[in-house]
Design a protein around this motif. Structure first.
Motif, PDB file in Angstrom:
ATOM      1  N   SER A  38      -7.608   6.675  -3.182  1.00  0.00           N
ATOM      2  CA  SER A  38      -8.136   5.559  -3.366  1.00  0.00           C
ATOM      3  C   SER A  38      -9.736   5.460  -2.876  1.00  0.00           C
ATOM      4  CB  SER A  38      -7.433   4.530  -2.348  1.00  0.00           C
ATOM      5  OG  SER A  38      -7.263   5.273  -0.919  1.00  0.00           O
ATOM      6  N   GLU A  51      -7.681   7.779 -14.144  1.00  0.00           N
ATOM      7  CA  GLU A  51      -9.127   8.139 -13.557  1.00  0.00           C
ATOM      8  C   GLU A  51      -9.846   8.532 -14.972  1.00  0.00           C
ATOM      9  OE1 GLU A  51      -9.252  12.106 -12.248  1.00  0.00           O
ATOM     10  OE2 GLU A  51     -10.834  11.522 -11.045  1.00  0.00           O
ATOM     11  N   ALA A  97      -4.985   1.642  -6.497  1.00  0.00           N
ATOM     12  CA  ALA A  97      -5.545   0.985  -5.518  1.00  0.00           C
ATOM     13  C   ALA A  97      -7.129   1.199  -5.489  1.00  0.00           C
ATOM     14  CB  ALA A  97      -5.079   1.509  -4.115  1.00  0.00           C
ATOM     15  N   GLY A  98      -7.479   2.470  -5.891  1.00  0.00           N
ATOM     16  CA  GLY A  98      -8.876   2.853  -6.048  1.00  0.00           C
ATOM     17  C   GLY A  98      -9.595   2.175  -6.960  1.00  0.00           C
ATOM     18  N   SER A 147      -8.765  -0.459  -8.460  1.00  0.00           N
ATOM     19  CA  SER A 147      -8.900  -2.094  -8.150  1.00  0.00           C
ATOM     20  C   SER A 147      -9.767  -2.402  -7.242  1.00  0.00           C
ATOM     21  CB  SER A 147      -7.279  -2.412  -7.953  1.00  0.00           C
ATOM     22  OG  SER A 147      -7.368  -3.514  -7.405  1.00  0.00           O
ATOM     23  N   LEU A 148      -9.830  -1.629  -6.014  1.00  0.00           N
ATOM     24  CA  LEU A 148     -10.898  -2.093  -4.838  1.00  0.00           C
ATOM     25  C   LEU A 148     -12.152  -1.729  -5.308  1.00  0.00           C
ATOM     26  CD1 LEU A 148      -8.920  -0.378  -1.947  1.00  0.00           C
ATOM     27  CD2 LEU A 148      -9.145  -2.876  -2.260  1.00  0.00           C
ATOM     28  N   GLU A 173      -6.644  10.885   3.073  1.00  0.00           N
ATOM     29  CA  GLU A 173      -6.605  10.138   1.834  1.00  0.00           C
ATOM     30  C   GLU A 173      -7.673  10.444   0.620  1.00  0.00           C
ATOM     31  OE1 GLU A 173      -4.375   8.012   0.531  1.00  0.00           O
ATOM     32  OE2 GLU A 173      -5.439   7.094  -1.093  1.00  0.00           O
ATOM     33  N   THR A 197      -2.315   5.486  -5.386  1.00  0.00           N
ATOM     34  CA  THR A 197      -3.657   5.303  -4.563  1.00  0.00           C
ATOM     35  C   THR A 197      -4.825   5.387  -5.693  1.00  0.00           C
ATOM     36  OG1 THR A 197      -3.833   7.796  -4.642  1.00  0.00           O
ATOM     37  CG2 THR A 197      -2.903   6.706  -2.709  1.00  0.00           C
ATOM     38  N   ALA A 198      -4.550   5.861  -6.991  1.00  0.00           N
ATOM     39  CA  ALA A 198      -5.506   5.731  -8.106  1.00  0.00           C
ATOM     40  C   ALA A 198      -5.687   4.312  -8.536  1.00  0.00           C
ATOM     41  CB  ALA A 198      -5.329   6.635  -9.229  1.00  0.00           C
ATOM     42  N   ALA A 237     -10.872   0.887   1.671  1.00  0.00           N
ATOM     43  CA  ALA A 237      -9.868   1.511   1.198  1.00  0.00           C
ATOM     44  C   ALA A 237      -8.945   1.831   2.391  1.00  0.00           C
ATOM     45  CB  ALA A 237     -10.380   2.830   0.394  1.00  0.00           C
ATOM     46  N   ILE A 277      -4.833   1.008   2.891  1.00  0.00           N
ATOM     47  CA  ILE A 277      -3.875   2.202   2.944  1.00  0.00           C
ATOM     48  C   ILE A 277      -3.426   2.273   4.346  1.00  0.00           C
ATOM     49  CG2 ILE A 277      -3.712   4.589   3.272  1.00  0.00           C
ATOM     50  CD1 ILE A 277      -3.928   3.829   0.341  1.00  0.00           C
ATOM     51  N   PRO A 323       0.681  -1.284   0.056  1.00  0.00           N
ATOM     52  CA  PRO A 323      -0.017   0.088   0.051  1.00  0.00           C
ATOM     53  C   PRO A 323       0.917   1.162   0.062  1.00  0.00           C
ATOM     54  CG  PRO A 323      -0.889  -1.407   1.437  1.00  0.00           C
ATOM     55  CD  PRO A 323       0.331  -2.184   1.362  1.00  0.00           C
TER      56      PRO A 323
END
Lengths: 338, 286, 284
Positions: free
Chosen positions: B224, C234, B121-122, B124-125, B221, B118-119, B156, B160, B113
């Motif tokens: 994500s 994005e 991870a975002g 993907s989650l 944060e 973070t994008a 998320a 993190i 992490p």
């Protein structure tokens, strides 16, 4: 030994950092600052125009695009985003650029045919498959069991068309009574749980995040979401009456004169009116201005009575001031975060 | 640990007398750089928020939507820190105390992490926990929705925050004296008793530190969270998103006011946790 | 390091390992796997096609360029700040250390916003910059500034404890023997801290290439021009192009994996040269 290892690791790191490729080839470029649901249209049109320009002049032109809520985009241009052309959701946003930054000449809307709007659209409803809440027309949107998704009129152009379409409907139902119309629109926005900043965000909220029962959407955006997410997820409902949405285009005078791109920028907008341009527009679910092209697509676009902003609201400047300025009607009726 | 200070005060500013050159130069460059990159911009933030006047400042912060966003951000960050305290402790314990195949690999993976943008991870989650995702699809039949609800934010923030707890607790476990545990065992204590009376008190300051770091990161944060949160005002709208929304409306002063409040709040909470930690350390003498 | 001291009974131990393993698989491994699975959902050709897009190449180039400027800047200033703080005693030192730590506790969104407040056309220096034709916000300088802000502490925070621990003895000896300040730094200090420096640069770079919130605020989102890789991801994701988004995401995920491998390598081989590494890592 350690030194060797150090070098190996350092080298790997250097590769990680990379040596940026220098894209230095001198060629024409344009920046088109546009609103949210035109991503697909301009991605396609930019290629077609580049081919047309190459055939016409022999020069290569690359067109960059930026998309977002129409109001945010206009403010970004005012704040220094260097656009050659703007293709926004409504005339007021281009007027705002003209008046606040003097980047665009005030007579911009007279320089191209049809009020500088090469295509039109309207506002329709997108509901979940089978229309479980039985939403048929505007008056269903104020029912207490219905949650409505629409973007933020402060930042999004589509959202302002949505709002004015609802207001226009209410005026028709109530014999042009402004107070009753305000009451209707206030009730409608009491059913809105979230305001995204642009039309695309609102579509994602509705279709992907499954919030709300109905999305007020640009007609083209509604068609596009059916293409993207499938007919088994969402369907379009056409209300009894809606607004004629006219998204205009303009060359940013100061920028093109400084960058020497006026010729290509003007042709970029003019070519939208050509048969090829109008075909492209219709293919992406915008209503073409050209009657010949429109005749080919009559089945695609439902016929419904459309009122214009000039008829009902006396033009954009007035509508903007009454409804969307700080402390205007919208600020009075919308109470978020309940 | 620190320099063997000779406590010999220099001629000016009380700096230590040393033969090493470069003090004025390095201090000057450091101060200039920090001022230009960090202090001046943050000052601009405070200055901008004063443009509202006290009344406007209070009105922005007491707006129900703002209050709700603070409740969502701080509440869920706290919940995620608590979950990470439990599982982070478990992971750290297993990694330090047991040997099993794949331990090295897992140990390295704990930092994912930190390293994963973070994008990434975002999205993907969000994909994973949506109704037709690998995990979301398993939970959907039971009526459990994760993505696009406050649960999504929790997931998320747990992702993190995990390494913060594990990496803070791990070295303490490694240094833990085994004698006390052995003694307790020979005296007939159960393993649960040993854990509760001997191990946990020794680890608690580290766990709290890790939680505090995870919490501070979780509160701020953005990347994500926005992909997986429903972003509904009052329900799943986080403070950083509210700031971005204000910016998009070109309400710079309002965005600055919320930014200032957020800075001060996270600072206060970190301070409070630091105090608790000092107190704990004194009490348990860890 | 800790020997297998009291393995406990087999059952309890296995339950704990399984529990921790399950948690890590669900929370770390599966999200990573999803990235690659989605990227190749439509096969290798679609993957390569997504990477071949001019906008994708531009985003990759921009991300590399931003990192190639921000990371060396922060490396140099991290070295300078660490030298100043670790080698000298002066009043206000702990305050200075706190200020260096500040970006860790600031939300990325705020890190980006402060530059819009300063350099946007409506900002404090906006009219001046516009009059002189200097573009910062919605252009490369803004992206670099936001990245520098967010990644500033990484190198400095890694070096300060390391240099403090090593003290000043060796440097003082070299000075006494007649070496110049620069020679001392090159010949004495740098070899002592090089692994720690590399470690800090590695983490700084990972964050610089992956930063989203801060650059999102200052970017202007022009595809092919001011969209870095995370922003481009994005844009693709919002444009219903999941394969494209995850394809670019897979590059960043690989960067993360390479970073983790190098990091583990450094920790394994040069633990003593990194000092307190574990404690410092937890500060991001």
């Amino acid at each position: 030994m350690t030194s060797l290892r150090f070098r190996a690791v350092a080298l790997a790191l250097a590769l990680l950092l990379g040596v940026p490729a220098l894209a230095a080839a001198a060629e024409l470029s344009l920046l088109n600052v546009s609103y949210d649901p035109t991503r697909e249209l301009y991605a396609d049109y930019n290629k077609i125009f580049a081919a047309h320009w190459k055939a016409k002049t022999g020069d290569t032109v690359t067109i960059k695009a930026s998309h977002g809520g129409s109001g945010s985009q206009a403010r970004a241009v005012i704040d220094g985003l260097e656009a050659d052309v703007v293709t926004l959701a409504l005339a007021y946003d281009i007027d705002a650029i003209a008046s606040k930054s003097a980047l665009i000449a005030p007579d911009w809307q007279k320089r191209l045919p049809d009020n500088a709007t090469p295509y039109t659209s309207t506002i329709v409803f997108l509901v979940r498959k089978g229309n479980p809440k039985q939403i048929k027309d505007w008056n269903d949107l104020i029912r207490s069991d219905v949650k409505v998704i629409t973007p933020n009129p402060k930042t999004s152009g589509g959202a302002r068309w949505n709002y004015l379409a609802a207001w226009g409907y209410a005026l028709r139902q109530n014999g042009a009574d402004q107070a009753k119309a305000q009451e209707f629109v206030a009730k409608l926005y009491a059913n809105v749980p979230v305001l995204d900043s642009g039309a695309r965000g609102a579509t994602l909220t509705f279709v992907q995040r499954r919030q709300g029962d109905v999305l007020l959407a640009w007609e083209n955006e509604a068609f596009l979401s059916i293409d993207e997410f499938g007919k088994d997820k969402v369907e379009i409902v056409v209300p009894s009456v809606s607004i004629l949405a006219e998204p205009p285009v303009a060359v940013v005078d100061k920028t093109v004169d400084r960058r020497g791109t006026r010729g290509v920028a003007e042709e970029y907008l003019k070519y939208l009116y050509s048969p090829e341009g109008q075909e492209t527009v219709a293919r992406h679910y915008f209503r073409p201005r050209s009657s010949e092209v429109a005749a080919k697509y009559t089945e695609r676009f439902p016929q419904l009575p459309l009122f214009t902003i000039d008829e009902v609201f006396g033009g954009w400047t007035k509508a903007q001031q009454v409804h969307f300025s700080d402390g205007g009607v919208f600020d009075q009726i919308y109470k978020p975060g309940k | 640990m620190s320099i063997a200070a000779t406590e010999e005060r220099g001629s000016w500013g009380g700096r230590q007398h040393t033969a090493i050159p470069g003090f004025p130069l390095t201090l000057g460059i450091t101060l200039c750089y920090l001022t230009a990159i960090i202090l001046l911009p943050l000052a601009a933030l405070f200055l901008k928020s004063t443009g509202l006047g006290f009344g406007g400042f209070a009105r922005t912060l007491l707006d129900p939507r703002t209050i709700a966003a603070f409740r969502v951000s701080f509440g869920i960050a706290l919940a995620a820190a608590l979950i990470n305290a439990v599982f982070g402790l478990l992971v750290a314990w297993v990694l330090e105390r047991y040997r099993f195949p794949g331990r090295r690999l897992i140990d390295g993976l704990v930092d994912l992490p930190f390293a994963l943008p973070t994008a990434v991870a975002g999205i993907s989650l969000a994909t994973l926990y949506s109704d037709n995702g690998w995990i979301g699809g398993l939970l959907a039949p039971f009526g459990i929705d994760i993505a696009y609800t406050p649960n999504g934010i929790l997931v998320a923030l747990v992702f993190i925050g995990l390494p913060f707890v594990v990496r803070t607790v791990q070295p303490i476990i490694a240094d833990l004296e085994h004698e006390a545990e052995e003694a307790a065992r020979t005296l007939g204590a159960t393993r649960l008793q040993i854990f509760a009376r001997i191990v946990l008190p020794a680890l608690l300051p580290a766990v709290l530190t890790g939680m505090a770091l995870a919490f501070a990161r979780g509160v701020g944060e953005y990347g994500s969270v926005i992909f997986i949160a429903g972003n509904m005002p009052g329900l799943s709208e986080i403070v950083p998103l509210l700031i971005v929304i204000k910016l998009e409306q070109f309400d710079y002063a309002g965005a600055s006011a919320i930014g200032v409040a957020m800075l001060l709040l996270s600072f206060l909470i970190l301070l409070a946790i630091n105090f608790t930690q000092v107190w704990m350390r004194r009490r348990y003498g860890a | 390091m800790a020997p297998e001291h009291h393995p406990g009974t087999g059952a309890g131990r296995i339950v704990l390992i399984l529990l921790a393993g399950l948690f890590l698989v669900a929370f770390l491994l599966v999200p990573l796997a999803v990235v690659f699975s989605e990227a190749f959902a439509k096969g290798g050709a679609a993957y390569l096609d997504a990477l071949g897009q001019p906008d994708a190449r531009a985003a990759i180039g921009l991300t590399l360029l931003v990192a190639a400027i921000a990371v060396p800047l922060n490396t140099v200033f991290g070295l300078v700040a660490a030298w100043c703080i670790a080698k000298f005693e002066f009043p206000g030192k702990s305050l200075l250390t706190t200020v260096i730590d500040l970006p860790f506790s600031v939300s990325p969104v705020i890190s980006g916003m402060v530059y819009v407040l300063m350099f946007g056309l409506q900002g404090y220096f906006g009219p001046f910059l516009a009059a002189h034709g200097i573009k910062i916000v919605f252009a490369l300088p803004g992206l670099i500034l936001a990245t520098v802000f967010v990644t500033f502490p990484f190198v400095a925070r890694q070096l300060i404890p390391l240099m403090q621990q090593q003290g000043t003895g060796e440097e003082e000896a070299a000075i006494v023997l007649g070496a110049s300040g620069w020679q001392v730094f090159r010949r004495v200090t740098l070899p002592n801290i090089r692994w720690g420096l590399l470690y800090g640069v590695l983490l700084c770079n990972a964050r610089a290439m992956g930063e989203f919130g801060a650059v999102s605020v200052v970017s202007g989102h022009i595809r092919g021009l001011t969209d870095t890789m995370p922003l481009y991801i994005e844009a693709l994701y919002n444009g219903y192009d999941a394969v494209g988004a995850f394809t670019v995401a897979s590059l960043l995920a690989m960067l993360a994996l390479v970073t983790l491998v190098l990091k583990a390598f450094l920790e394994m081989n040069y633990r003593d040269d990194l000092t307190l590494a574990a404690a410092q890592v937890s500060r991001h």
